[in-house]
Design a protein around this motif. Structure first.
Motif, PDB file in Angstrom:
ATOM      1  N   GLU A  85       4.301   1.958   4.871  1.00 62.74           N
ATOM      2  CA  GLU A  85       4.650   0.556   5.089  1.00 62.74           C
ATOM      3  C   GLU A  85       5.546   0.324   6.294  1.00 62.74           C
ATOM      4  O   GLU A  85       5.519  -0.757   6.898  1.00 62.74           O
ATOM      5  CB  GLU A  85       5.322  -0.004   3.831  1.00 62.74           C
ATOM      6  CG  GLU A  85       4.370  -0.035   2.630  1.00 62.74           C
ATOM      7  CD  GLU A  85       5.036  -0.553   1.366  1.00 62.74           C
ATOM      8  OE1 GLU A  85       6.276  -0.751   1.384  1.00 62.74           O
ATOM      9  OE2 GLU A  85       4.329  -0.759   0.359  1.00 62.74           O
ATOM     10  N   LYS A  86       6.332   1.345   6.684  1.00 64.48           N
ATOM     11  CA  LYS A  86       7.283   1.153   7.774  1.00 64.48           C
ATOM     12  C   LYS A  86       6.889   1.854   9.074  1.00 64.48           C
ATOM     13  O   LYS A  86       7.471   1.574  10.123  1.00 64.48           O
ATOM     14  CB  LYS A  86       8.673   1.630   7.337  1.00 64.48           C
ATOM     15  CG  LYS A  86       9.228   0.855   6.148  1.00 64.48           C
ATOM     16  CD  LYS A  86      10.596   1.383   5.730  1.00 64.48           C
ATOM     17  CE  LYS A  86      11.139   0.621   4.515  1.00 64.48           C
ATOM     18  NZ  LYS A  86      12.461   1.147   4.073  1.00 64.48           N
ATOM     19  N   VAL A  87       5.911   2.784   8.986  1.00 68.25           N
ATOM     20  CA  VAL A  87       5.517   3.515  10.194  1.00 68.25           C
ATOM     21  C   VAL A  87       4.011   3.411  10.439  1.00 68.25           C
ATOM     22  O   VAL A  87       3.568   2.837  11.440  1.00 68.25           O
ATOM     23  CB  VAL A  87       5.933   5.004  10.108  1.00 68.25           C
ATOM     24  CG1 VAL A  87       5.511   5.741  11.383  1.00 68.25           C
ATOM     25  CG2 VAL A  87       7.433   5.134   9.904  1.00 68.25           C
ATOM     26  N   LEU A  88       3.210   3.987   9.526  1.00 69.98           N
ATOM     27  CA  LEU A  88       1.771   4.104   9.790  1.00 69.98           C
ATOM     28  C   LEU A  88       1.093   2.749   9.903  1.00 69.98           C
ATOM     29  O   LEU A  88       0.377   2.488  10.886  1.00 69.98           O
ATOM     30  CB  LEU A  88       1.105   4.932   8.690  1.00 69.98           C
ATOM     31  CG  LEU A  88      -0.423   5.069   8.827  1.00 69.98           C
ATOM     32  CD1 LEU A  88      -0.796   5.726  10.149  1.00 69.98           C
ATOM     33  CD2 LEU A  88      -1.003   5.851   7.659  1.00 69.98           C
ATOM     34  N   TRP A  89       1.296   1.860   8.949  1.00 68.35           N
ATOM     35  CA  TRP A  89       0.598   0.583   9.007  1.00 68.35           C
ATOM     36  C   TRP A  89       1.076  -0.291  10.151  1.00 68.35           C
ATOM     37  O   TRP A  89       0.238  -0.902  10.842  1.00 68.35           O
ATOM     38  CB  TRP A  89       0.710  -0.129   7.656  1.00 68.35           C
ATOM     39  CG  TRP A  89      -0.099   0.556   6.578  1.00 68.35           C
ATOM     40  CD1 TRP A  89      -1.040   1.526   6.748  1.00 68.35           C
ATOM     41  CD2 TRP A  89      -0.030   0.314   5.168  1.00 68.35           C
ATOM     42  NE1 TRP A  89      -1.560   1.917   5.533  1.00 68.35           N
ATOM     43  CE2 TRP A  89      -0.961   1.189   4.539  1.00 68.35           C
ATOM     44  CE3 TRP A  89       0.730  -0.535   4.373  1.00 68.35           C
ATOM     45  CZ2 TRP A  89      -1.151   1.218   3.170  1.00 68.35           C
ATOM     46  CZ3 TRP A  89       0.537  -0.512   2.989  1.00 68.35           C
ATOM     47  CH2 TRP A  89      -0.397   0.348   2.395  1.00 68.35           C
ATOM     48  N   PRO A  90       2.373  -0.383  10.440  1.00 67.88           N
ATOM     49  CA  PRO A  90       2.778  -1.133  11.645  1.00 67.88           C
ATOM     50  C   PRO A  90       2.201  -0.526  12.933  1.00 67.88           C
ATOM     51  O   PRO A  90       1.862  -1.262  13.866  1.00 67.88           O
ATOM     52  CB  PRO A  90       4.300  -1.040  11.616  1.00 67.88           C
ATOM     53  CG  PRO A  90       4.647  -0.860  10.174  1.00 67.88           C
ATOM     54  CD  PRO A  90       3.548  -0.005   9.619  1.00 67.88           C
ATOM     55  N   TYR A  91       2.100   0.782  12.981  1.00 66.54           N
ATOM     56  CA  TYR A  91       1.504   1.436  14.155  1.00 66.54           C
ATOM     57  C   TYR A  91       0.044   1.025  14.299  1.00 66.54           C
ATOM     58  O   TYR A  91      -0.410   0.653  15.394  1.00 66.54           O
ATOM     59  CB  TYR A  91       1.636   2.951  14.012  1.00 66.54           C
ATOM     60  CG  TYR A  91       0.825   3.746  15.002  1.00 66.54           C
ATOM     61  CD1 TYR A  91       1.181   3.800  16.346  1.00 66.54           C
ATOM     62  CD2 TYR A  91      -0.311   4.437  14.595  1.00 66.54           C
ATOM     63  CE1 TYR A  91       0.433   4.525  17.263  1.00 66.54           C
ATOM     64  CE2 TYR A  91      -1.058   5.169  15.501  1.00 66.54           C
ATOM     65  CZ  TYR A  91      -0.697   5.208  16.832  1.00 66.54           C
ATOM     66  OH  TYR A  91      -1.448   5.921  17.730  1.00 66.54           O
ATOM     67  N   GLU A  92      -0.719   1.086  13.207  1.00 65.39           N
ATOM     68  CA  GLU A  92      -2.132   0.694  13.271  1.00 65.39           C
ATOM     69  C   GLU A  92      -2.271  -0.780  13.657  1.00 65.39           C
ATOM     70  O   GLU A  92      -3.180  -1.146  14.413  1.00 65.39           O
ATOM     71  CB  GLU A  92      -2.804   0.960  11.926  1.00 65.39           C
ATOM     72  CG  GLU A  92      -2.940   2.446  11.609  1.00 65.39           C
ATOM     73  CD  GLU A  92      -3.546   2.709  10.240  1.00 65.39           C
ATOM     74  OE1 GLU A  92      -3.918   3.868   9.977  1.00 65.39           O
ATOM     75  OE2 GLU A  92      -3.641   1.763   9.419  1.00 65.39           O
ATOM     76  N   ASP A  93      -1.361  -1.615  13.160  1.00 64.03           N
ATOM     77  CA  ASP A  93      -1.401  -3.040  13.500  1.00 64.03           C
ATOM     78  C   ASP A  93      -1.162  -3.283  14.989  1.00 64.03           C
ATOM     79  O   ASP A  93      -1.566  -4.323  15.523  1.00 64.03           O
ATOM     80  CB  ASP A  93      -0.341  -3.807  12.700  1.00 64.03           C
ATOM     81  CG  ASP A  93      -0.710  -3.956  11.219  1.00 64.03           C
ATOM     82  OD1 ASP A  93      -1.898  -3.770  10.883  1.00 64.03           O
ATOM     83  OD2 ASP A  93       0.197  -4.233  10.414  1.00 64.03           O
ATOM     84  N   ALA A  94      -0.513  -2.345  15.652  1.00 62.78           N
ATOM     85  CA  ALA A  94      -0.180  -2.521  17.071  1.00 62.78           C
ATOM     86  C   ALA A  94      -1.282  -2.023  18.007  1.00 62.78           C
ATOM     87  O   ALA A  94      -1.180  -2.184  19.223  1.00 62.78           O
ATOM     88  CB  ALA A  94       1.124  -1.797  17.391  1.00 62.78           C
TER      89      ALA A  94
END
Length: 427
Positions: A85-94
């Motif tokens: 929730e704090k690393v992988l998904w924000p990274y993919e969203d970017a």
């Protein structure tokens, strides 16, 4: 005009073979094998002088987009859920489409240099879904690596994001050809509601392919599946009719034996990812219990399947459950053969010519009987001197032939900086 590889030791994995024979390649296939093949017409003759001719390796669960995330700044995470929730998904969203194509090229180049000629990639870029698999394929095509691509469908971006993901993964699977094939991809089970499972079942029929998803990488998958959807991941997948001999399930580290037995009974491929599991501290997956259709994947770690095989074997020994590492590697070839509808892996007449030339000069005899020991304790990606994919040399004398590594690295660094900046802006 063909290519004759002369004077090398040809290696096969299961059953193990180490034999000094020549190979002749014409088009995309091996057309002859024998002890002293004579060139035909204008054949190119490559004198190997005792080097190894090794089958190109397969990463059965890969995350190419992770290549731009290496070393990015983030705070220490305490739980697997924090990592998502704090690393992988924000990274993919970017990720945007330009970054997606860059990861295809950069990740494909890394695979090529490591001797991994086929990647089965599960992709996710929720802000750039449409066209993402084509852009990935363009990047891989530039390098020359074989790709089996899918988009990870989930509900975490809502119904619209789910439907866009289904359209992307099915659309690519329906039009992929040549060195590319498509699969139906999915996110973890706890991110999939009832509509998503139904959509995946319909997508499998429309695409006439298999499902690729992560399963029970962490106990979180089962806990949240039960809390949100009232049933365990395996029971939900089975009830939806999603598991078959064409399915690929990655990780499978936290299943009760009854659930694992049901998964094995479907004939699904189970993909062991030991280095990624260690990196996330999610515990050891019981690889010895994975059955006859278990293989290896690099996930988001480097595409080095030699390193993956070594980690898998040594970790299994440490757990007191030693695996047959040659079978795990050979099963990657069997999986690729199933997906592409042609033999991948055997160094025999009729097989696709995906192979490596290794400058491995062993200090002890190398035989079929001790091949596994050389794979675990001697061989490595550092020995990859040349790579052929589909009958075409893609790397020679350790130099990629269709891309400039310095240019690829510079483009990747620029893309990574942009992705990291967008992550910072979103906080």
């Amino acid at each position: 005009m063909g290519t004759v590889l002369k004077g090398g030791y040809v290696v096969e994995l299961e059953p193990a073979v180490v034999e000094r024979v020549d190979l002749r390649i014409e088009g995309e296939r091996i057309v002859a094998r024998g002890p002293d093949l004579a060139p035909v017409g204008d054949d190119e003759v490559v004198a190997l002088s005792g080097k190894l001719v090794f089958p190109g390796l397969v990463s059965a669960h890969h995350r190419l987009h992770a290549v731009l995330g290496r070393g990015m700044p983030h705070t220490q995470m305490e739980t697997y859920q924090d990592v998502l929730e704090k690393v992988l998904w924000p990274y993919e969203d970017a990720l945007d489409l330009d970054a997606v194509q860059v990861v295809g090229t950069a990740g494909g180049l890394e695979a090529l240099q490591c001797g991994t000629t086929t990647v089965c990639n599960l992709h996710s870029s929720p802000r750039a879904v449409s066209g993402s698999l084509v852009r990935l394929a363009r990047g891989l095509h530039e390098v020359g690596v074989r790709g089996v691509l899918s988009y990870a469908v989930s509900d975490r971006s809502g119904a619209m994001g789910r439907e866009e993901g289904l359209e992307e993964t099915v659309g690519f699977a329906q039009k992929a050809q040549g060195r590319f094939r498509g699969q139906v991809g999915a996110g973890p089970c706890f991110t999939l509601g009832a509509d998503a499972l139904q959509g995946l079942a319909e997508a499998l029929k429309a695409a006439n392919t298999g499902l690729h998803l992560p399963l029970a990488e962490d106990p979180l998958d089962e806990r949240l599946s039960n809390e949100r959807h009232g049933a365990s991941p395996v029971s939900r997948l089975l009830e939806a009719g999603l598991l078959s001999p064409r399915s690929q399930l990655a990780h499978v580290g936290h299943l009760a034996w009854a659930d694992l037995a049901q998964v094995i009974a479907t004939g699904a491929w189970i993909v062991h990812t030991p280095r990624a599991n260690q990196g996330l501290e999610v515990g050891y997956a019981p690889a010895l219990k994975f059955g006859a259709r278990a293989t290896l994947g690099a996930d988001g770690v480097s595409a080095d399947l030699f390193a993956e095989a070594q980690a898998a074997y040594l970790r299994s020994r440490e757990a007191g459950q030693p695996i047959d590492v040659l079978r795990y590697l050979a099963n990657g070839h069997r999986l690729a053969s199933q997906v592409f509808g042609a033999q991948v892996g055997p160094m025999r007449e009729g097989a696709l010519a995906d192979l490596l030339i290794l400058d491995y000069l062993p200090a002890t005899p190398l035989t079929a009987e001790n091949l596994a020991w050389h794979v675990v304790f001697g061989l490595g990606s550092r020995h990859v001197e040349a790579v052929m994919v589909d009958g075409v040399w893609r790397m020679w004398a350790r130099r990629p032939l269709s891309v400039n590594p310095s240019v690829v690295a510079e483009q990747a660094r620029e893309a990574a900086a942009a992705v990291w900046a967008r992550m910072g802006e979103a906080k």
